[in-house]
Design a protein around this motif. Sequence first.
Motif, PDB file in Angstrom:
ATOM      1  N   TYR A 293    -118.026 -30.917 -55.890  1.00  0.00           N
ATOM      2  CA  TYR A 293    -118.196 -32.230 -56.489  1.00  0.00           C
ATOM      3  C   TYR A 293    -117.513 -33.262 -55.606  1.00  0.00           C
ATOM      4  O   TYR A 293    -116.373 -33.059 -55.184  1.00  0.00           O
ATOM      5  N   ALA A 294    -118.172 -34.375 -55.367  1.00  0.00           N
ATOM      6  CA  ALA A 294    -117.527 -35.510 -54.705  1.00  0.00           C
ATOM      7  C   ALA A 294    -116.904 -36.355 -55.807  1.00  0.00           C
ATOM      8  O   ALA A 294    -117.589 -36.746 -56.756  1.00  0.00           O
ATOM      9  N   VAL A 295    -115.616 -36.606 -55.686  1.00  0.00           N
ATOM     10  CA  VAL A 295    -114.888 -37.340 -56.718  1.00  0.00           C
ATOM     11  C   VAL A 295    -114.113 -38.497 -56.097  1.00  0.00           C
ATOM     12  O   VAL A 295    -113.854 -38.509 -54.898  1.00  0.00           O
ATOM     13  N   ALA A 296    -113.765 -39.438 -56.937  1.00  0.00           N
ATOM     14  CA  ALA A 296    -112.884 -40.535 -56.555  1.00  0.00           C
ATOM     15  C   ALA A 296    -111.575 -40.308 -57.314  1.00  0.00           C
ATOM     16  O   ALA A 296    -111.487 -40.616 -58.507  1.00  0.00           O
ATOM     17  N   PRO A 297    -110.563 -39.721 -56.665  1.00  0.00           N
ATOM     18  CA  PRO A 297    -109.342 -39.325 -57.360  1.00  0.00           C
ATOM     19  C   PRO A 297    -108.577 -40.456 -58.040  1.00  0.00           C
ATOM     20  O   PRO A 297    -107.729 -40.186 -58.894  1.00  0.00           O
TER      21      PRO A 297
ATOM     22  N   HIS B 222    -116.167 -41.760 -50.724  1.00  0.00           N
ATOM     23  CA  HIS B 222    -116.254 -43.210 -50.898  1.00  0.00           C
ATOM     24  C   HIS B 222    -115.233 -43.698 -51.922  1.00  0.00           C
ATOM     25  O   HIS B 222    -115.556 -44.386 -52.880  1.00  0.00           O
ATOM     26  N   SER B 223    -114.013 -43.333 -51.687  1.00  0.00           N
ATOM     27  CA  SER B 223    -112.936 -43.553 -52.638  1.00  0.00           C
ATOM     28  C   SER B 223    -111.941 -44.578 -52.111  1.00  0.00           C
ATOM     29  O   SER B 223    -111.825 -44.792 -50.911  1.00  0.00           O
ATOM     30  N   LYS B 224    -111.224 -45.175 -53.044  1.00  0.00           N
ATOM     31  CA  LYS B 224    -110.128 -46.076 -52.700  1.00  0.00           C
ATOM     32  C   LYS B 224    -108.805 -45.470 -53.136  1.00  0.00           C
ATOM     33  O   LYS B 224    -107.837 -46.178 -53.394  1.00  0.00           O
ATOM     34  N   ALA B 225    -108.773 -44.147 -53.202  1.00  0.00           N
ATOM     35  CA  ALA B 225    -107.586 -43.435 -53.666  1.00  0.00           C
ATOM     36  C   ALA B 225    -106.417 -43.615 -52.712  1.00  0.00           C
ATOM     37  O   ALA B 225    -106.595 -43.778 -51.506  1.00  0.00           O
ATOM     38  N   GLU B 226    -105.243 -43.558 -53.292  1.00  0.00           N
ATOM     39  CA  GLU B 226    -104.025 -43.532 -52.494  1.00  0.00           C
ATOM     40  C   GLU B 226    -103.675 -42.069 -52.237  1.00  0.00           C
ATOM     41  O   GLU B 226    -104.146 -41.180 -52.954  1.00  0.00           O
TER      42      GLU B 226
END
Length: 170
Positions: A19-23, A48-52
């Motif tokens: 799964y592609a996730v945005a943490p 395609h995440s903005k996760a830290e």
Amino acid sequence: MILRYRVSLPGIKGFARVYAVAPERENILDFVKDAKKIDPNVRFAVGHSKAEPSDIEKCIPYGLCLATHHLNATGTLQKYPECRTACVDEAAQYNDSIYTELICDKVGIHVEPYLLRLVKKIKGDDKIILISDAAVDHGPIPEGDLYEGADDINFDFSGEIAGSKMILDG
């Protein structure tokens, strides 16, 4: 090592194994834990995440092991005015357990060539997966020098990148 994305669970045809996730999304850790309970072999990609980095590292024990479209439409780099901070890309590079998926078009639009060399130096050949991001769109190459020679990239009719024309055979 190449990770395969399609394997089925017993009795469930075509069930996703990666799964592609945005943490950074609310309740994503609950989803990751639940999916891991259903299938202990499930893996996760940050996409395609903005996760830290802290968001990403919380998911690593549950199978986050890929950075999808690494260095392309990922992260935020400014947390405070005039100060650059670590984001999803740096977290993927720092953590040895994460493979980086790179799109390499011939003019360096998806990933700038210097950054490709940096990732290769940090991750080594064994932790890089080349992907094509192949998609079909029929928009024209935008005018101007910026996109000159970008004939291996698809653009939509508003001039935005809409994937690649490249495929990876073999």
